[in-house]
Motif scaffolding. Structure first.
Motif, PDB file in Angstrom:
ATOM      1  N   ASP A   1      38.124  37.088  44.895  1.00 19.18           N
ATOM      2  CA  ASP A   1      38.670  38.255  44.210  1.00 19.18           C
ATOM      3  C   ASP A   1      39.682  38.949  45.112  1.00 19.18           C
ATOM      4  O   ASP A   1      39.723  38.712  46.323  1.00 19.18           O
ATOM      5  CB  ASP A   1      37.569  39.266  43.890  1.00 19.18           C
TER       6      ASP A   1
ATOM      7  N   THR B   1      37.373  44.563  37.278  1.00 22.69           N
ATOM      8  CA  THR B   1      37.385  43.457  36.326  1.00 22.69           C
ATOM      9  C   THR B   1      38.697  43.299  35.556  1.00 22.69           C
ATOM     10  O   THR B   1      38.886  42.278  34.901  1.00 22.69           O
ATOM     11  CB  THR B   1      36.232  43.604  35.326  1.00 22.69           C
TER      12      THR B   1
ATOM     13  N   ASN C   1      40.101  41.074  38.565  1.00 22.25           N
ATOM     14  CA  ASN C   1      39.236  39.994  39.018  1.00 22.25           C
ATOM     15  C   ASN C   1      38.369  39.440  37.890  1.00 22.25           C
ATOM     16  O   ASN C   1      37.776  40.207  37.120  1.00 22.25           O
ATOM     17  CB  ASN C   1      38.351  40.484  40.169  1.00 22.25           C
ATOM     18  N   THR C   2      38.297  38.125  37.814  1.00 26.10           N
ATOM     19  CA  THR C   2      37.559  37.431  36.768  1.00 26.10           C
ATOM     20  C   THR C   2      36.567  36.467  37.404  1.00 26.10           C
ATOM     21  O   THR C   2      36.372  36.467  38.627  1.00 26.10           O
ATOM     22  CB  THR C   2      38.524  36.651  35.865  1.00 26.10           C
ATOM     23  N   GLU C   3      35.995  35.605  36.586  1.00 22.66           N
ATOM     24  CA  GLU C   3      35.105  34.571  37.112  1.00 22.66           C
ATOM     25  C   GLU C   3      35.888  33.436  37.766  1.00 22.66           C
ATOM     26  O   GLU C   3      35.295  32.566  38.402  1.00 22.66           O
ATOM     27  CB  GLU C   3      34.211  34.034  35.993  1.00 22.66           C
TER      28      GLU C   3
ATOM     29  N   GLU D   1      41.137  34.711  42.298  1.00 18.87           N
ATOM     30  CA  GLU D   1      42.392  35.461  42.396  1.00 18.87           C
ATOM     31  C   GLU D   1      42.800  35.466  43.870  1.00 18.87           C
ATOM     32  O   GLU D   1      42.011  35.826  44.740  1.00 18.87           O
ATOM     33  CB  GLU D   1      42.236  36.901  41.889  1.00 18.87           C
TER      34      GLU D   1
ATOM     35  N   TYR E   1      44.323  30.409  35.472  1.00 22.98           N
ATOM     36  CA  TYR E   1      43.611  30.796  34.258  1.00 22.98           C
ATOM     37  C   TYR E   1      43.842  29.791  33.138  1.00 22.98           C
ATOM     38  O   TYR E   1      44.935  29.209  33.022  1.00 22.98           O
ATOM     39  CB  TYR E   1      44.083  32.168  33.788  1.00 22.98           C
TER      40      TYR E   1
ATOM     41  N   GLN F   1      46.384  44.917  32.024  1.00 21.36           N
ATOM     42  CA  GLN F   1      46.032  43.516  31.881  1.00 21.36           C
ATOM     43  C   GLN F   1      47.119  42.629  32.507  1.00 21.36           C
ATOM     44  O   GLN F   1      48.292  42.749  32.174  1.00 21.36           O
ATOM     45  CB  GLN F   1      45.869  43.154  30.405  1.00 21.36           C
TER      46      GLN F   1
END
Length: 321
Positions: free
Chosen positions: A126, A145, A148-150, A153, A170, A191
Motif C-alpha cells: 500500500d 481505501t 489502497n486496494t487488495e 500500490e 488493476y 477515485q
C-alpha cells in the motif's frame, strides 16, 4: 525472523558502504554516472531515490538478494558538507518499505510498504506516509481505501497541488501494469484514474515521477517496440492545452538492462535513476581467474544488482519539449 533479516541486511550494507561522503549536487554530470560509488551505489541492491526539498536529506531503498526484504535508508548532510553513513530510516525496518517520495514542502514522506494495517502479518503493498514533527518522523499512516486496494500500490509521486501518482496492476486497466492518478480535492483523495494512452499502453508502465507542476512525467515501460529489452525510461510532456503528448523513449539513458525509478531534484536540474546495467564477464579469454577475482566481481557495484545514477536533466528536458 524479521529481526534476523534486518540484522543481515544492516551488516551487509555496513560492510560495503563508506562511512561518509562528499557529493556536490550543484554539479551534475553531463552523462549518466554512478552516484556515490562505494557509498550509495555498492555491491548490494540499491534502488529509487529522494532528495529533500532543502537539499539536506537523502532517502533510498536497499534490499536483500532477490528483494525478499527491502528497507528505506537515510543519510543527512553534515555541517562539514559531507553525507552521513546511511542508516535504516526511523519509520522503516520491520516490514518491506521502499520508494520514498517527498511532498513539495518536505513535510511529508510517502512510500510503499507491505506492513499490516492490523495484526502482525505482512499484507499486499500500500501507499503510506509519515509527517515531519519536532521529534522526527511520525508514526506511519496508511492512505486509506480510496488509494489502497487488495492489489499492490507502488511508487508514489506527489504534485504541488497534492495530486498523487502511483503504479498498480488493476483488472480492467489499459495494460498489464499502469500509472494512475488520484486528484486531491478538499483534502480528500478522489477515485484514481489511469493516465491516457499517451502514457499507458497495453504493456507495462510503472514507477512514474511527475513534475511538481505536472508539466511532464517520467516512467519506465517494458514491452514496447522501441524498448531495449528489459524496461526503458520514457518521458511525456503536456501540450498547451494540458494534454499529454505521446511518450518518448529516452534512448540516451537506457541500456539493455532494466532502467527505472526516475526522480528529478526539487530544483529541476538533476535526474536520478536506478539501473541494473553491469560489467559482468562472460569469459576470461584464457586468463583463468582465481576465487578472489570472482568474489571481487560479485561484490563490485556493477555486478548486475541495482545502482543509482545521476545526470544533468535540464538538457534532456529541453530536448523532449
Amino acid at each position: 525472523m524479521r529481526i534476523s533479516v534486518i540484522a543481515l541486511c544492516a551488516l551487509s550494507f555496513a560492510a560495503t558502504a563508506q562511512q561518509s561522503k562528499t557529493i556536490d549536487f550543484k554539479s551534475p554530470p553531463e552523462k549518466l554516472t554512478l552516484l556515490g560509488e562505494g557509498f550509495i551505489s555498492t555491491g548490494i541492491n540499491e534502488r529509487d531515490f529522494a532528495l529533500s526539498p532543502d537539499g539536506t536529506e537523502i532517502f533510498y531503498t536497499i534490499s536483500t538478494p532477490k528483494s525478499t526484504f527491502q528497507t528505506i535508508v537515510h543519510s543527512k548532510r553534515t555541517a562539514k558538507g559531507e553525507w552521513s553513513a546511511p542508516e535504516i530510516a526511523s519509520f522503516a525496518g520491520e516490514y518491506s518499505d521502499l520508494e520514498p517520495a517527498f511532498s513539495a514542502d518536505g513535510k511529508t514522506l510517502y512510500f510503499s510498504s507491505n506492513r499490516p494495517t492490523s495484526g502482525t502479518d505482512p499484507k499486499d503493498f500500500d501507499v503510506w506516509k509519515v509527517t515531519r514533527t519536532a521529534g522526527g518522523w511520525s508514526k506511519a499512516e496508511n492512505l486509506g481505501t480510496v488509494i489502497n486496494t487488495e492489489a499492490d500500490e507502488f511508487y508514489p509521486s506527489i504534485a504541488k497541488n497534492g495530486n498523487l501518482y502511483f503504479t498498480a496492476a488493476y483488472k480492467g486497466g489499459p495494460g498489464r501494469e499502469d500509472i494512475y492518478m488520484s486528484s486531491l480535492k478538499d483534502n480528500q483523495y478522489q477515485q484514481p484514474v489511469a493516465l491516457d494512452t499517451m502514457v499507458n499502453s497495453k504493456f507495462y508502465e510503472f514507477n512514474a515521477f511527475v513534475d511538481p507542476d505536472e508539466k511532464y512525467i517520467l516512467f519506465t515501460s517494458y514491452g514496447r517496440k522501441d524498448d531495449s529489452g528489459s524496461g526503458d525510461l520514457y518521458m511525456a510532456v503536456k501540450d498547451a492545452n494540458g494534454k499529454w503528448k505521446p511518450a518518448q523513449n529516452l534512448k540516451e539513458l537506457n541500456s539493455r538492462q532494466l532502467d527505472y525509478c526516475p526522480f528529478v531534484s526539487p530544483d529541476g536540474k538533476i535526474l536520478f535513476v536506478t539501473s541494473e546495467r553491469h560489467q559482468l564477464p562472460v569469459s576470461f579469454n584464457g586468463a583463468r581467474p582465481n576465487a578472489q577475482k570472482i568474489r571481487d566481481i560479485a561484490q563490485n557495484p556493477l555486478n548486475g544488482t541495482g545502482n543509482i545514477y545521476w545526470v544533468d536533466f535540464e538538457k534532456i528536458y529541453k530536448a523532449s519539449r
